[in-house]
Design a protein around this motif. Structure first.
Motif, PDB file in Angstrom:
ATOM      1  N   THR A 125      -3.443  16.755  -5.434  1.00 47.40           N
ATOM      2  CA  THR A 125      -2.097  16.253  -5.133  1.00 47.40           C
ATOM      3  C   THR A 125      -1.575  16.777  -3.808  1.00 47.40           C
ATOM      4  O   THR A 125      -0.369  16.812  -3.583  1.00 47.40           O
ATOM      5  N   GLU A 126      -2.476  17.187  -2.926  1.00 44.03           N
ATOM      6  CA  GLU A 126      -2.045  17.577  -1.590  1.00 44.03           C
ATOM      7  C   GLU A 126      -1.357  16.390  -0.918  1.00 44.03           C
ATOM      8  O   GLU A 126      -1.669  15.235  -1.225  1.00 44.03           O
ATOM      9  N   PRO A 127      -0.421  16.635   0.018  1.00 42.86           N
ATOM     10  CA  PRO A 127       0.360  15.540   0.616  1.00 42.86           C
ATOM     11  C   PRO A 127      -0.447  14.665   1.575  1.00 42.86           C
ATOM     12  O   PRO A 127      -0.144  14.534   2.757  1.00 42.86           O
ATOM     13  N   ASP A 128      -1.496  14.074   1.043  1.00 45.95           N
ATOM     14  CA  ASP A 128      -2.329  13.120   1.768  1.00 45.95           C
ATOM     15  C   ASP A 128      -2.166  11.776   1.076  1.00 45.95           C
ATOM     16  O   ASP A 128      -2.351  11.670  -0.142  1.00 45.95           O
TER      17      ASP A 128
ATOM     18  N   THR B  12       0.834  -1.197   0.000  1.00 45.57           N
ATOM     19  CA  THR B  12       0.000   0.000   0.000  1.00 45.57           C
ATOM     20  C   THR B  12       0.870   1.249   0.000  1.00 45.57           C
ATOM     21  O   THR B  12       2.052   1.215   0.346  1.00 45.57           O
ATOM     22  N   ALA B  13       0.258   2.368  -0.357  1.00 46.54           N
ATOM     23  CA  ALA B  13       0.999   3.626  -0.439  1.00 46.54           C
ATOM     24  C   ALA B  13       1.532   4.048   0.918  1.00 46.54           C
ATOM     25  O   ALA B  13       2.669   4.504   1.042  1.00 46.54           O
TER      26      ALA B  13
ATOM     27  N   PRO C 268       6.008   5.885   4.425  1.00 50.31           N
ATOM     28  CA  PRO C 268       5.287   6.039   5.687  1.00 50.31           C
ATOM     29  C   PRO C 268       5.224   7.458   6.236  1.00 50.31           C
ATOM     30  O   PRO C 268       4.402   7.741   7.101  1.00 50.31           O
ATOM     31  N   LYS C 269       6.084   8.362   5.763  1.00 50.95           N
ATOM     32  CA  LYS C 269       6.129   9.707   6.331  1.00 50.95           C
ATOM     33  C   LYS C 269       5.505  10.731   5.382  1.00 50.95           C
ATOM     34  O   LYS C 269       5.701  10.669   4.164  1.00 50.95           O
ATOM     35  N   VAL C 270       4.798  11.693   5.963  1.00 49.45           N
ATOM     36  CA  VAL C 270       4.132  12.702   5.153  1.00 49.45           C
ATOM     37  C   VAL C 270       5.141  13.546   4.383  1.00 49.45           C
ATOM     38  O   VAL C 270       4.840  14.047   3.284  1.00 49.45           O
ATOM     39  N   GLU C 271       6.355  13.711   4.933  1.00 53.69           N
ATOM     40  CA  GLU C 271       7.379  14.481   4.220  1.00 53.69           C
ATOM     41  C   GLU C 271       7.689  13.862   2.864  1.00 53.69           C
ATOM     42  O   GLU C 271       7.994  14.575   1.897  1.00 53.69           O
ATOM     43  N   GLY C 272       7.610  12.546   2.794  1.00 56.14           N
ATOM     44  CA  GLY C 272       7.837  11.883   1.518  1.00 56.14           C
ATOM     45  C   GLY C 272       6.783  12.242   0.493  1.00 56.14           C
ATOM     46  O   GLY C 272       7.091  12.486  -0.682  1.00 56.14           O
ATOM     47  N   TRP C 273       5.528  12.305   0.939  1.00 61.22           N
ATOM     48  CA  TRP C 273       4.453  12.650   0.009  1.00 61.22           C
ATOM     49  C   TRP C 273       4.497  14.123  -0.384  1.00 61.22           C
ATOM     50  O   TRP C 273       4.004  14.490  -1.456  1.00 61.22           O
ATOM     51  N   VAL C 274       5.079  14.955   0.458  1.00 62.78           N
ATOM     52  CA  VAL C 274       5.282  16.363   0.075  1.00 62.78           C
ATOM     53  C   VAL C 274       6.190  16.426  -1.151  1.00 62.78           C
ATOM     54  O   VAL C 274       5.896  17.126  -2.132  1.00 62.78           O
ATOM     55  N   GLU C 275       7.298  15.691  -1.109  1.00 63.43           N
ATOM     56  CA  GLU C 275       8.256  15.711  -2.222  1.00 63.43           C
ATOM     57  C   GLU C 275       7.689  15.017  -3.459  1.00 63.43           C
ATOM     58  O   GLU C 275       7.797  15.523  -4.577  1.00 63.43           O
ATOM     59  N   ILE C 276       7.096  13.847  -3.259  1.00 58.14           N
ATOM     60  CA  ILE C 276       6.543  13.101  -4.393  1.00 58.14           C
ATOM     61  C   ILE C 276       5.383  13.870  -5.026  1.00 58.14           C
ATOM     62  O   ILE C 276       5.265  13.968  -6.248  1.00 58.14           O
ATOM     63  N   GLY C 277       4.526  14.444  -4.176  1.00 56.66           N
ATOM     64  CA  GLY C 277       3.400  15.226  -4.693  1.00 56.66           C
ATOM     65  C   GLY C 277       3.868  16.443  -5.455  1.00 56.66           C
ATOM     66  O   GLY C 277       3.259  16.828  -6.463  1.00 56.66           O
TER      67      GLY C 277
END
Length: 263
Positions: free
Chosen positions: A199-202, A144-145, A150-159
């Protein structure tokens, strides 16, 4: 008295046996869940039509088959709920569920399946159905994503990377259509707003993804899949953005880093 004692023993049942000291207690392990056998579905009734197709060989992975079956059952249950709402009446056009599962990747490390289709329950067009399943055979579980990053900081960069690609696509499209300045500005503003919101970091915004692998089966990129309405209007259809391993790896959980090709 001897007769009465014997009768009492029979009524009470056989005496319980306690394991001797030091003797191991034998416990029966629970039986594993029955495998889900997926078969294509074609059903035509006066008020609804259902068509579901599965890829060959999916039953080889019981856990994956169960996850796919759960998605298909959920989609069908919502269709039948809408059909039941008519009671004795009949819809002007049959309600319809069309759902196709396709195997995208199959290696010893991972198996990826795509679900694409639509569910029509009235209105101008059907509701898009888009889902992706990434199965890890060795661990016998879905990837799963939120487990992958696991960290929101990762989705900030990927997003941020995904958002930049989508914004660029909007600008290229506006230029290709040769829109008048005022119309172009409005088009870009509206499109960019949908992209930013979608594409918000969610982690839920990035839950649908499929791996792109090299000849050795290592992941070189993840293709993130966005259904209609998430980052664009219905007319734009499903949109995708490929994020290379070099962008992903700094944020991937250590236990999954070995699935990726070294940058």
């Amino acid at each position: 008295m001897l007769v009465l004692t014997a009768c009492k023993r029979e009524a009470d049942g056989p005496p319980s046996v306690t394991p001797a000291e030091g003797e191991a207690k034998v416990e029966t392990a629970p039986a594993p869940p029955a495998a889900t056998e997926l078969k294509d579905v074609i059903e035509t009734q006066e008020s609804y039509i259902v068509g579901i197709s599965y890829p060959p060989g999916i039953n080889k992975y019981p856990g994956l088959a169960q996850a796919v079956a759960a998605y298909a059952d959920g989609a069908r249950a919502e269709l039948m709920q809408a059909v039941a709402g008519f009671g004795n009446d009949k819809p002007t056009a049959p309600y319809e569920l069309s759902l196709s599962f396709e195997k995208l990747v199959e290696t010893p490390q991972l198996v990826a399946v795509a679900a694409d289709g639509s569910r029509y329950t009235g209105g101008a067009h059907g509701e898009p159905l888009v889902a992706r399943f990434v199965w890890l055979p060795a661990q016998s579980r879905l990837l799963t994503a939120n487990a992958l990053v696991p960290k929101v900081e990762g989705w900030v960069e990927i997003g941020s990377y995904i958002r930049e690609q989508l914004h660029t696509g909007v600008s290229v499209r506006a230029d290709a259509d040769e829109m008048p300045p005022g119309e172009r500005q409005q088009f870009v503003r509206t499109a960019d707003k949908m992209i930013d919101e979608g594409t918000e970091p969610d982690v839920d915004n990035f839950r649908e993804f499929q791996p792109i692998v090299d000849a050795q089966g290592r992941i070189t990129a993840l293709r993130f899949v966005f259904p209609p309405y998430q980052v664009g209007p219905y007319a734009d259809g499903t949109q995708t953005v490929d994020v290379p391993a070099a962008v992903l790896l700094p944020h991937v959980a250590p236990e999954y880093a070995g699935l990726f090709a070294a940058s």
